[in-house]
Design a protein around this motif. Sequence first.
Motif, mmCIF file in Angstrom:
data_model
loop_
_atom_site.group_PDB
_atom_site.id
_atom_site.type_symbol
_atom_site.label_atom_id
_atom_site.label_comp_id
_atom_site.label_asym_id
_atom_site.label_seq_id
_atom_site.Cartn_x
_atom_site.Cartn_y
_atom_site.Cartn_z
ATOM 1 N N TYR A 1 32.010 41.269 39.371
ATOM 2 C CA TYR A 1 32.405 42.258 38.372
ATOM 3 C C TYR A 1 31.437 42.296 37.192
ATOM 4 C CZ TYR A 1 36.568 41.686 41.180
ATOM 5 O OH TYR A 1 37.433 41.598 42.248
ATOM 6 N N THR B 1 47.595 43.493 41.898
ATOM 7 C CA THR B 1 46.184 43.425 42.261
ATOM 8 C C THR B 1 45.845 44.521 43.261
ATOM 9 O OG1 THR B 1 46.526 41.930 44.135
ATOM 10 C CG2 THR B 1 46.240 40.918 41.970
ATOM 11 N N LYS C 1 42.914 47.849 44.533
ATOM 12 C CA LYS C 1 41.935 48.872 44.163
ATOM 13 C C LYS C 1 42.640 50.160 43.747
ATOM 14 C CE LYS C 1 38.251 47.401 47.384
ATOM 15 N NZ LYS C 1 37.166 47.212 46.408
ATOM 16 N N ASP D 1 39.762 45.746 40.893
ATOM 17 C CA ASP D 1 38.632 45.354 41.738
ATOM 18 C C ASP D 1 37.478 46.313 41.470
ATOM 19 O OD1 ASP D 1 37.195 43.970 43.639
ATOM 20 O OD2 ASP D 1 38.035 45.074 45.333
#
Length: 838
Positions: free
Chosen positions: A130, A274, A276, A301
């Motif tokens: 990240y 959690t 995307k 993400d």
Amino acid sequence: MNRALAAALLALPLLTAATPLPATAHHRQAGADLPFVEENAATSPHARTNGTILGPDYHYGTLAAEATGRTAVQLTGQGSYVSFRLTRPANAVDFHYALPDSLHGGGITAPLHLYVDGHAVTALDLTSQYSWLYGNYPFSNRPSVGKPDGQVPHDFYNDIRYRFDRTLPAGTVVKLQIDPGDNAPWYVVNTADFEQVAPPTPRPDGFTDVTQAPYGVDNTGTTDTTDALQHAIDALSAAGQGVYLPPGRYLLTHPFDVDRVRITGAGEWYTELTGKNFGFAGKQDPPSTGVEITGLALFGDVGVRDDSNSQDTGFNGGFSDSHLSHVWIQNEKVGAWILGPSRGLRIDHLRIQDTTADGINLNAHAGPVADTTVSDTFLRNTGDDGLALWSQNAPDSGITLAHNTVDSPVLANNIGVYGAGADITIRDNLLQDTVTRGGGIGIGQRFGSVPMTGPLRITGNTLVRTGQWDPGWDQGTGAIWFDAEQGDMTAPVELTGNTLLDSPFAAFQFKGDPYRVAGVRITDTTIRNVGTYVFQEQAPGSATVARTHASGVAIAGQYRCGDTFTLTDARGNSGWRSTSCSMPANSPLWAYPGTTTFEAATVGTATPAQKVVLQNTGTAAHTLRRITASPGFTLSPDRDRPCGTRLDPASATDPGSWCVVDVAFTAGHEGITTGSLTADGTTVQLVGSTDPLGGSGGDAPPNLALDATMTASSALAWFPATQAADDNDGSYWESQDGLPFPQTLTADLGTPTDESRIVLTLPATWGPRTQTIEVQGSLDGTTWTTLAPATDLLFDPATANHVTLALPAGTHQRYLRLVVTGNTGWSAAQLSEFQIFA
């Protein structure tokens, strides 16, 4: 701007990173009410290390410059450690850290061992997935180093949290140490945030546990539970019941629609959402109302900024008469993007870290954002403004930003105000360590915002090490700055009781021309340690100053090159009446990246070369006298921008003011080799490692075309050239049907790049066809060289319709062009993907 000011800003002496913060006299100390105690690895009296202390440093592109406090500790080699002695009991910690990128971008993963009182308790799973952005805005994950106004590697840090199995008493020593198997070339630790986390919050009355029947929301993190949770939210909202998310991990793949609903988790450390492209989506025009969300964490993400995607945002849309509190948001694109019309929103006690864009933006896009408060929120390492008020098409009004802490925004301001309506208050915030292209508080008529009406009240804030170098403008930005870029700024702005400490450049900056900045009143201000000027006057207009005291001013009280701006001395001032319109002619070189890492090296074999840029930051030409590197590291002239004996004076537009040195590493032994590149006293850290890479980033080179600008000689409607570089074999470019051949498809990589092969694709389900294609290259887009002659290429579904072409050794072009002169399957050129690899 006057070139005299631009020339030597980076030459100024570094300021202390440990200036104590004063408490605001009539309020509690500026900043958020935080649940943790933060220890800086490099400066805390409770920290110990045998590693290397980095900084303090204010040079964009260095690990220290992006760290809180402009300092950090680097660990390299077995046994290297940093430890912290607890000053109060804690059962949890969050580490702010950095790792190198992989050879090809996309990050590495590597463990680092965590000890408590000398006993290893776990190996933390760190990642740079990240982190690390390159190129021009909005940036990419593809490693590149080049032009100073847009190709400086940056965005180095991420966070990892850990909850101990018990409460550690005060005096406990918590240590991070490189042990066998911890194979990153280096680790950097900036801060450790220790806290005492309360037990999980049980289900409140009036709330339903959605993991139970009939909803069956999965909290094990093993299956996508998005639809089940959306169904539960809708049903319980209609029934007037709240949604309870017990401890666990919830795997999600798209945003939730929320309206008239209460959602609570068991706490930020227990309920983790959690996945995307997920977040909480409010309605727009009319907005959602009556939304209450608290007690959970959102871990996205998102490793690169995609401004076409709003789904990877913690809170997005309109929220009226709503309350968002005690939510941890990390690795999303934006923490909260609140769209107007919206009224009566309270945001408090959020923790927003490591986003690729803004922390919180109140964006009056389709209507005003009004009567909204953001308070006691902690923001760190946001990819754009930490807090932003953007009166895009309507005014933000009745807004209060109070008692927030904003650290290290990677791009733009700690707090940005773009246009504004009435009654805006920014008070008692702690703002620290701007990274680039912004200041602690930026007030601008920019980005198409509506004109400011005021009053804008800025009071009781503490700004520490704010303002930074802007390589696009070739100047430093003030800690508090006004930018009349798109219109006059004459609305009343009252700045009262603020404290500005250790500003690397100006304390106050007024920027315009031809537009004016007026209506500004500055009172009861303390300014201590200023890298350039107290007042940097670069606009027509005026300001009134009273009871404002400056000390530790590096150059002069006022930068004044003319009489277009007037400062009225309303008494009680000191330390800023001197003026100047000159800067030192000679300044140190600016070199980046500050750390260059060579991974997965082979003993006795030179690695591919990496680039280091040297930029002159002085008003006079710089004579390059000596560039050297430590043993094991070899230097060679860069193919495109070799360093000669002279660099022109500092300029964002003169390519003669900067040059590139190529550096390669040859390992003499297994393990880590450290060294440096030194150019006339300016140093870049070099680290070579023979350890294998971790993470997906090192597995395969990236497709360079994904960051290229794609153009074509023609395109059928709905089948543009950009679809040949969207990482999707299902979409495709098609030239206009029936037009004569040849047809061309061109990729502009932005800068000359080494290329070794291209891969051309069509949708895998299409039948076979042969296209006749020539490959050409160019450095300037005008003169073209044939790299591969026209060849009949068979696209065969048996090989997924993929064709690979090797390019000549040494290919180094900015533009690659495909010239299509025939297609047996259709009366046009067709390609799904034009992939380019280094």
